[in-house]
Motif scaffolding. Structure first.
Motif, PDB file in Angstrom:
ATOM      1  N   PHE A 104      12.754  76.639  59.288  1.00  0.00           N
ATOM      2  CA  PHE A 104      11.611  76.879  58.491  1.00  0.00           C
ATOM      3  C   PHE A 104      11.541  78.274  57.731  1.00  0.00           C
ATOM      4  O   PHE A 104      10.610  78.491  56.684  1.00  0.00           O
ATOM      5  CB  PHE A 104      10.325  76.640  59.363  1.00  0.00           C
ATOM      6  N   LYS A 105      12.167  79.294  58.344  1.00  0.00           N
ATOM      7  CA  LYS A 105      11.807  80.565  57.574  1.00  0.00           C
ATOM      8  C   LYS A 105      12.392  80.547  56.195  1.00  0.00           C
ATOM      9  O   LYS A 105      12.020  81.482  55.348  1.00  0.00           O
ATOM     10  CB  LYS A 105      12.916  81.557  58.405  1.00  0.00           C
ATOM     11  N   SER A 128      14.537  90.277  64.483  1.00  0.00           N
ATOM     12  CA  SER A 128      14.661  88.686  64.493  1.00  0.00           C
ATOM     13  C   SER A 128      15.254  88.192  65.953  1.00  0.00           C
ATOM     14  O   SER A 128      16.173  88.796  66.518  1.00  0.00           O
ATOM     15  CB  SER A 128      15.471  88.279  63.371  1.00  0.00           C
ATOM     16  N   THR A 129      14.714  86.976  66.272  1.00  0.00           N
ATOM     17  CA  THR A 129      15.479  86.350  67.361  1.00  0.00           C
ATOM     18  C   THR A 129      16.611  85.586  66.851  1.00  0.00           C
ATOM     19  O   THR A 129      16.988  84.640  67.457  1.00  0.00           O
ATOM     20  CB  THR A 129      14.445  85.450  68.188  1.00  0.00           C
ATOM     21  N   GLY A 130      16.945  85.277  65.618  1.00  0.00           N
ATOM     22  CA  GLY A 130      18.033  84.739  64.858  1.00  0.00           C
ATOM     23  C   GLY A 130      17.868  84.352  63.631  1.00  0.00           C
ATOM     24  O   GLY A 130      18.472  84.486  62.487  1.00  0.00           O
ATOM     25  N   ASN A 131      16.740  83.479  63.408  1.00  0.00           N
ATOM     26  CA  ASN A 131      16.667  82.491  62.272  1.00  0.00           C
ATOM     27  C   ASN A 131      16.048  83.449  61.023  1.00  0.00           C
ATOM     28  O   ASN A 131      16.599  83.253  59.990  1.00  0.00           O
ATOM     29  CB  ASN A 131      15.697  81.492  62.416  1.00  0.00           C
ATOM     30  N   THR A 132      15.214  84.502  61.416  1.00  0.00           N
ATOM     31  CA  THR A 132      14.843  85.132  60.339  1.00  0.00           C
ATOM     32  C   THR A 132      15.798  85.890  59.901  1.00  0.00           C
ATOM     33  O   THR A 132      16.067  86.233  58.837  1.00  0.00           O
ATOM     34  CB  THR A 132      13.794  86.053  60.836  1.00  0.00           C
ATOM     35  N   GLY A 232       6.204  81.531  68.703  1.00  0.00           N
ATOM     36  CA  GLY A 232       6.956  82.830  68.931  1.00  0.00           C
ATOM     37  C   GLY A 232       5.964  84.147  68.817  1.00  0.00           C
ATOM     38  O   GLY A 232       5.170  84.453  69.360  1.00  0.00           O
ATOM     39  N   ASN A 233       6.242  84.499  67.405  1.00  0.00           N
ATOM     40  CA  ASN A 233       5.578  85.538  66.971  1.00  0.00           C
ATOM     41  C   ASN A 233       4.137  85.036  66.326  1.00  0.00           C
ATOM     42  O   ASN A 233       3.359  85.766  66.029  1.00  0.00           O
ATOM     43  CB  ASN A 233       6.309  86.319  65.724  1.00  0.00           C
ATOM     44  N   ALA A 234       3.978  83.586  66.139  1.00  0.00           N
ATOM     45  CA  ALA A 234       2.743  83.121  66.109  1.00  0.00           C
ATOM     46  C   ALA A 234       2.555  83.239  64.311  1.00  0.00           C
ATOM     47  O   ALA A 234       1.006  82.891  64.004  1.00  0.00           O
ATOM     48  CB  ALA A 234       1.679  83.491  66.638  1.00  0.00           C
ATOM     49  N   GLY A 235       3.556  83.397  63.623  1.00  0.00           N
ATOM     50  CA  GLY A 235       3.424  83.348  62.033  1.00  0.00           C
ATOM     51  C   GLY A 235       3.253  82.029  61.622  1.00  0.00           C
ATOM     52  O   GLY A 235       2.369  81.640  60.672  1.00  0.00           O
ATOM     53  N   ASN A 236       4.079  81.048  62.047  1.00  0.00           N
ATOM     54  CA  ASN A 236       4.251  79.903  61.280  1.00  0.00           C
ATOM     55  C   ASN A 236       3.017  78.939  61.692  1.00  0.00           C
ATOM     56  O   ASN A 236       2.331  78.213  60.623  1.00  0.00           O
ATOM     57  CB  ASN A 236       5.363  79.175  61.978  1.00  0.00           C
ATOM     58  N   ALA A 292      15.050  81.524  70.343  1.00  0.00           N
ATOM     59  CA  ALA A 292      14.067  81.746  69.287  1.00  0.00           C
ATOM     60  C   ALA A 292      12.846  82.041  69.279  1.00  0.00           C
ATOM     61  O   ALA A 292      12.128  82.913  68.600  1.00  0.00           O
ATOM     62  CB  ALA A 292      13.978  80.388  68.302  1.00  0.00           C
ATOM     63  N   ILE A 293      12.183  81.764  70.664  1.00  0.00           N
ATOM     64  CA  ILE A 293      10.783  81.907  70.842  1.00  0.00           C
ATOM     65  C   ILE A 293      10.614  82.946  72.045  1.00  0.00           C
ATOM     66  O   ILE A 293       9.595  82.846  72.873  1.00  0.00           O
ATOM     67  CB  ILE A 293       9.880  80.704  71.032  1.00  0.00           C
ATOM     68  N   GLU A 339      17.255  72.804  67.467  1.00  0.00           N
ATOM     69  CA  GLU A 339      17.561  73.699  68.655  1.00  0.00           C
ATOM     70  C   GLU A 339      16.341  73.699  69.640  1.00  0.00           C
ATOM     71  O   GLU A 339      15.402  73.155  69.487  1.00  0.00           O
ATOM     72  CB  GLU A 339      17.561  75.183  67.866  1.00  0.00           C
ATOM     73  N   THR A 365      11.640  73.018  64.193  1.00  0.00           N
ATOM     74  CA  THR A 365      11.561  74.297  63.324  1.00  0.00           C
ATOM     75  C   THR A 365      12.903  74.502  62.791  1.00  0.00           C
ATOM     76  O   THR A 365      13.254  75.163  61.786  1.00  0.00           O
ATOM     77  CB  THR A 365      10.981  75.599  63.891  1.00  0.00           C
TER      78      THR A 365
HETATM   79  C1  AN7 Z   1      13.410  77.795  65.601  1.00  0.00           C
HETATM   80  O1  AN7 Z   1      13.707  84.328  63.722  1.00  0.00           O
HETATM   81  O2  AN7 Z   1      10.772  84.906  65.475  1.00  0.00           O
HETATM   82  O3  AN7 Z   1       5.642  81.459  65.910  1.00  0.00           O
HETATM   83  O4  AN7 Z   1      12.874  86.300  64.528  1.00  0.00           O
HETATM   84  O5  AN7 Z   1      13.217  80.312  65.048  1.00  0.00           O
HETATM   85  O6  AN7 Z   1       6.324  81.855  63.521  1.00  0.00           O
HETATM   86  O7  AN7 Z   1       7.536  83.270  65.319  1.00  0.00           O
HETATM   87  C2  AN7 Z   1      11.947  82.853  64.867  1.00  0.00           C
HETATM   88  C3  AN7 Z   1      10.785  82.170  65.293  1.00  0.00           C
HETATM   89  C4  AN7 Z   1      10.094  78.571  66.297  1.00  0.00           C
HETATM   90  C5  AN7 Z   1       8.455  80.663  66.241  1.00  0.00           C
HETATM   91  N1  AN7 Z   1      11.044  78.080  66.129  1.00  0.00           N
HETATM   92  O8  AN7 Z   1       7.840  80.837  64.974  1.00  0.00           O
HETATM   93  C6  AN7 Z   1      12.940  85.113  64.234  1.00  0.00           C
HETATM   94  C7  AN7 Z   1      11.940  84.204  65.047  1.00  0.00           C
HETATM   95  C8  AN7 Z   1      12.154  78.436  65.668  1.00  0.00           C
HETATM   96  C9  AN7 Z   1      12.231  79.902  65.493  1.00  0.00           C
HETATM   97  C10 AN7 Z   1       9.756  79.976  66.159  1.00  0.00           C
HETATM   98  C11 AN7 Z   1      11.216  80.556  65.482  1.00  0.00           C
HETATM   99  P1  AN7 Z   1       6.852  81.835  64.950  1.00  0.00           P
END
Ligand code: AN7
Length: 384
Positions: A104-105, A128-132, A232-236, A292-293, A339, A365
């Motif tokens: 989704f990034k 980043s935890t990877g996807n970003t 994770g970071n709670a942006g989405n 990722a989270i 994932e 995601t």
């Molecule tokens: C697959 O890539 O934070 O709550 O640095 O890769 O908006 O952070 C990824 C987050 C959920 C959580 N699912 O979204 C990063 C990173 C997947 C993700 C989240 C991430 P946010």
């Protein structure tokens, strides 16, 4: 189309308002910023006609002017599939792994990098935890920018690291976890001065991510009752809720769906505290197989808390074993490979199934191919 893209930035804490600028926090109080776009009238969707599905279908609600050079890889327009699950409602899954870099990034990055170019930047960065990092690397390549990605050493899935390398990003491995990598990149952009940070406290990125709500609205012919989102970071979750709130403000739906944020139990600062905001505290050493989270200090936690609370929703947490079982069940029962972090939303649904009815959307995601090594944990846990 006159005036398309007009917007201001507004602090969610003190209400300060700013003209369009590459700000990542309020200059007055340091709070998170929201983008306020001028919303179109209810006729929006009747005018979209045959415009292609995807993020830029919703240009009228994005903070990007007519003249901007859009940096796009054809993101958004992802599948919404129905899952035959035994409960009193209907279940759907939104497959964000369909995006150009598999998560989704990309919805956010197309807007974030478009704005970076418009603001005149030559360099962009993220932790980043990877996807970003995978997404930023691809969009920077597409937009002719240099990308700097800060990742926790040994802490991101193999597919994601390969993507960042392949798209030509400069990779900085940081000892520690994501929260340490974020501290490092914040210092880096401050010292350099000419690098735009594209983590999710950049409000432009979240504007791209809000388009998931518009898409689900069109795919379902209305709003769902519940949306489950891994956090994770709670942006989405904040971005998706903002999208539904806008649909409500435009007058297309009566109310936004109930938002449910799902965290991994070893990295669950929001779920541990909810509903008592004063109990919120970061998790110092977040642990979960869902890399990722694996985030202990969610930068957008205040935005997400407000979103969840005002939607009448909640945060919940699931164990790693539940996540992996949910991941396997999606693969084997439905032929859908996501994932581990993405399977958290399904695991959360299974945990709360008896409390739900109506139309439920799970946000998946990221793509399962990102993290093939997780199969070892399936066998360690005796799942296979
Ligand atoms: C697959 O890539 O934070 O709550 O640095 O890769 O908006 O952070 C990824 C987050 C959920 C959580 N699912 O979204 C990063 C990173 C997947 C993700 C989240 C991430 P946010």
């Amino acid at each position: 189309m006159e005036g398309i893209g007009r917007h201001t930035l507004k602090c969610i804490e003190c209400g300060s308002v700013y003209e369009p600028a590459p700000l990542i926090k309020c200059s007055e109080c340091g709070g998170l910023l929201d983008i306020i776009v001028e919303l179109p009238d209810r006729g929006l969707f009747s005018r979209l006609g045959l415009r292609e599905m995807g993020v830029w279908r919703y240009r009228e609600v994005l903070p990007v002017g007519d003249g901007a050079k859009v940096v796009s890889l054809g993101e958004g327009g992802t599948r919404l599939l129905k899952l035959e699950e035994e409960f009193t409602g209907e279940l759907f899954i939104k497959l964000e792994g369909d995006n150009p870099t598999g998560s989704f990034k990309d919805r956010g990055m197309t807007v974030g990098v478009t704005k970076a170019v418009e603001f005149g930047y030559r360099k962009v960065a993220c932790a980043s935890t990877g996807n970003t990092s995978a997404s930023l690397a691809a969009y920077a390549a597409r937009g002719g920018l240099e990308a700097y990605v800060f990742i926790p050493k040994g802490g991101i899935a193999r597919g994601k690291l390969f993507q960042a390398l392949a798209y030509g990003a400069n990779i900085v491995e940081v000892e520690g976890g994501f929260d340490d990598a974020l501290e490092r990149v914040l210092k880096y952009v401050e010292v350099e001065g000419d690098v735009l940070l594209l983590n999710s406290f950049n409000p432009y990125r979240l504007e791209g991510q809000k388009t998931l709500a518009y898409e689900v609205y069109e795919q379902l012919g209305g709003a769902p009752d519940y949306v489950f989102v891994p956090v994770g970071n709670a942006g989405n979750i904040s971005a998706i809720y903002k999208g539904f709130r806008e649909l409500r403000d435009i007058g297309l739906i009566d109310s936004a769906p109930i938002m449910v944020g799902v965290q991994a139990s070893g990295a669950a600062p929001l779920a541990n505290a909810f509903p008592h905001i004063e109990r919120f505290s970061p998790v110092d050493e977040p642990r979960t197989l869902a890399s990722a989270i694996r985030i202990g200090k969610p930068v957008n936690w205040r935005k997400a808390w407000r979103a969840v609370e005002s939607s009448g929703g909640f945060f919940t947490s699931v164990e790693d074993a539940e996540i992996l079982r949910a991941q396997m069940r999606l693969a084997r029962k439905y032929g859908i490979l996501v994932e581990p972090a993405s399977a958290a939303s399904y695991a959360g649904f299974l945990k709360h199934l008896d409390e739900l009815d109506g139309r439920v959307v799970l946000v998946a995601t990221g793509h399962g191919l990102k993290d093939p090594d997780v199969i070892n944990h399936w066998s360690n846990l005796g799942i296979i």
